[in-house]
Enzyme design. Sequence first.
Site, short mmCIF file in Angstrom:
data_model
loop_
_atom_site.label_atom_id
_atom_site.label_comp_id
_atom_site.label_asym_id
_atom_site.label_seq_id
_atom_site.Cartn_x
_atom_site.Cartn_y
_atom_site.Cartn_z
N TRP A 103 2.61 -7.86 -2.24
CA TRP A 103 3.35 -6.78 -2.10
C TRP A 103 4.82 -7.28 -1.65
CZ3 TRP A 103 1.55 -2.64 -3.39
CH2 TRP A 103 0.33 -2.14 -3.05
N ASP A 173 8.19 -4.32 5.63
CA ASP A 173 7.01 -3.46 4.97
C ASP A 173 5.62 -3.64 6.00
OD1 ASP A 173 5.23 -2.22 3.77
OD2 ASP A 173 5.13 -3.42 1.96
N LYS A 197 -2.47 3.96 4.66
CA LYS A 197 -3.38 2.45 5.19
C LYS A 197 -3.82 3.11 6.47
CE LYS A 197 -2.71 0.36 1.45
NZ LYS A 197 -1.35 -0.31 1.04
C1 LIG Z 1 -0.30 -0.12 0.05
C2 LIG Z 1 0.86 -1.03 0.16
C3 LIG Z 1 2.33 -0.54 -0.29
C4 LIG Z 1 2.18 0.31 -1.41
O1 LIG Z 1 1.83 1.78 -0.72
P1 LIG Z 1 2.19 3.17 -1.72
O2 LIG Z 1 2.15 4.19 -0.58
O3 LIG Z 1 0.76 2.85 -2.61
O4 LIG Z 1 3.28 2.94 -2.61
C5 LIG Z 1 3.22 -1.46 -0.10
N1 LIG Z 1 3.10 -2.38 0.75
C6 LIG Z 1 2.00 -2.78 1.47
C7 LIG Z 1 2.00 -3.93 2.53
C8 LIG Z 1 0.90 -2.00 1.06
O5 LIG Z 1 -0.36 -2.50 1.68
#
Ligand SMILES: *Cc1c(COP(=O)(O)O)cnc(C)c1O
Length: 256
Positions: A103, A173, A197
């Site tokens: 990521w 993030d 998530k």
């Molecule tokens: C799943 C995830 C993303 C991407 O998320 P989307 O909503 O699918 O764009 C980005 N960063 C992390 C750490 C993730 O687990």
Amino acid sequence: MAKRIFNFSAGPCTLPLCALEKAQAEFVDYGNSGMSLIEMSHRGKIYDAVHNQALDAVRALLAVPESHEILFLGGGATLQFAMVPMNLMVEGKTAEYVNTGAWAKKAISDAKKVGGTKVIWTGESESFMRIPRKDELAFNQEASYAHICGNETIGGIEWQEIPDTGKVPLVVDASSHVMSRPIDWNRVAMMYAGAQKNLGPAGLAVIAMRKDLIERAPATLPAYLAYKTHVPDKSMYNTPPVFAIYMMKLTLDWVK
Ligand SMILES: *Cc1c(COP(=O)(O)O)cnc(C)c1O
């Protein structure tokens, strides 16, 4: 339903059954309004209440201080990989990224397309088996911002302590560990998370960012891509992802 399946995937994944059932019960006729929430105006009183409750729940549960604005945007966490550098990069300064895995790499790749990006630590040669130690990190105090991925969802490594970046605004993030722990807002200038998530349905990103950073956006950015566009109408500059925000609100009621 013979057997409810518990999907342990990072996301999309299992949501609290009570939240799903509440949504089901309210789906066709929301609060005796004669309509579904997804059929009515997002500018009306009924949706406005849901929207405000979602904002309040995020602020309360994450103890977001008044110095930080909360935004709900479309495009998931992935759009933030682009919006962060587009809004926060400053001419003549670099943005500093820590590469901890899949990521972080995606965030770095987009940042490089936007402007001067420096990877100040990478775990690549060690197959991304660990987070850097404190003594391996030195954030240039002149950088426009620093970025980390709080929890590398695919690799399975997580920052146990948010680094102190000094006066450099830190962007985190937090997609796959948001709401699992308190956030130290003295260290985190901006947090973003894709909802699917830990919070609700996909497509929605939840952001909490310092108000002074919101103002940084260059005037050349198209409207939607500038954070400051979304402040005056509380993330209702355009039609927000109403259903995702509503489901998140139900999930946050359960978290509470
Ligand atoms: C799943 C995830 C993303 C991407 O998320 P989307 O909503 O699918 O764009 C980005 N960063 C992390 C750490 C993730 O687990």
